[in-house]
Design an enzyme around this catalytic site. Structure first.
Site, PDB file in Angstrom:
ATOM      1  CE1 TYR A 151      -3.837  -2.166   0.134  1.00  0.00           C
ATOM      2  CE2 TYR A 151      -3.170  -2.830   2.341  1.00  0.00           C
ATOM      3  CZ  TYR A 151      -3.990  -2.967   1.236  1.00  0.00           C
ATOM      4  OH  TYR A 151      -4.970  -3.932   1.243  1.00  0.00           O
ATOM      5  CB  SER A 152       0.772   4.226   0.789  1.00  0.00           C
ATOM      6  OG  SER A 152       0.414   5.578   0.684  1.00  0.00           O
TER       7      SER A 152
END
Length: 285
Positions: A151-152
């Protein structure tokens, strides 16, 4: 060991590219445990495990398995950790960079596996590392093999690889930016303290945690967040070969494996073992 002031400086009032739930956990932990002197995630390696890696790994940051360099990218990502391997629930961009470049020119290495399970982390250092990986395309096969999530900031790194493989319960995405501003003004009053800030330049204390966040300061932070967010979107669009609008329209959401592949954020829903064998076969052709 990491003291609270230093930790707070790196987490609060600065842009982060991290899963929002992870950000909430960090905020809650620091709010409730103001006196902590160090942090360590439940899934972190024990300090005594650092010596359990092979001699090759201790020197380069990766193990070589049948000609594949396996670079671990796990836990919260920070700019400078000072170690080649993940440590105490964190991985440093500095260690990833050194390991990646070493593997790139290691004659024993035919391909590179980015072994990822991370919610993301700091902005600082992330996009330069992403570009390093992206511009190395074509030198050796580089596959991002997720053992669960990217994620991210972790997804930014994964997107730079030639291929992204995610297990069916794993996830990708969260192409967004978050800032957690902490206002200690009320806490200071309750403790009977008064802080006087003396500056040269009226915007010098902008975003300072000891004063209420002004509208001007909030707008300035939002501008920085928007700038980094646009860079993130453009980087993912370039890396994945998809339109910026597709990435923008995700609105920083997180997607499970199949949906991530459908959108174009990943390539295959596959177990890590099968993904590794796929990379191995590719290097043997």
């Amino acid at each position: 060991m990491m003291n609270l002031p230093h930790l707070a400086q790196r987490l609060f009032n600065v842009p982060l590219i991290i899963h929002p739930l992870k950000a909430e956990v960090v905020m809650a932990a620091l709010s409730e445990r103001f006196g902590i002197s160090h942090i360590k995630s439940a899934a972190a390696w024990g300090d005594d495990e650092v010596d359990s890696f092979s001699r090759k790994a201790s020197e380069t940051g990766y193990d070589v398995i049948e000609g594949i360099a396996v670079i671990p990218i796990q836990g919260t990502l920070v700019q400078k950790l000072g170690t080649l391997r993940p440590f105490s629930g964190m991985t440093g961009y500095d260690g990833i960079r050194q390991s990646f470049l070493t593997a790139l020119y290691d004659p024993e290495v035919k391909g590179i596996c980015l072994d990822i399970d991370s919610p993301g982390g700091e902005v600082a250092g992330c996009f330069d590392l992403v570009d390093t990986i992206y511009h190395a395309r074509g030198t050796k096969p580089v596959h991002a093999i997720l053992t669960e999530n990217a994620y991210s900031a972790a997804y930014a790194l994964a997107s730079a690889a030639d291929c992204i493989c995610v297990p069916r319960t794993g996830g990708v995405g969260s192409v967004g930016v978050i800032v957690m501003h902490v206002d200690w003004e009320q806490k200071i009053k309750e403790d009977g303290l008064r802080v006087t800030i003396i500056t040269y330049g009226e915007r010098k204390y902008e975003g300072n945690p000891y004063v209420k966040l002004s509208e001007q300061a909030q707008q300035a932070i939002q501008k920085d967040v928007d700038t980094i967010g646009q860079l993130f979107v453009a980087t993912v669009a370039r890396n994945r070969g998809i339109a910026k609008k597709i990435v923008q329209d995700t609105q920083a959401a997180c997607f499970m494996a199949a949906e991530g592949v459908r959108i174009g954020l990943a390539d295959h829903v596959i177990t890590p073992d099968a993904a590794f064998r796929k990379l191995l076969q590719l290097t043997e052709e």
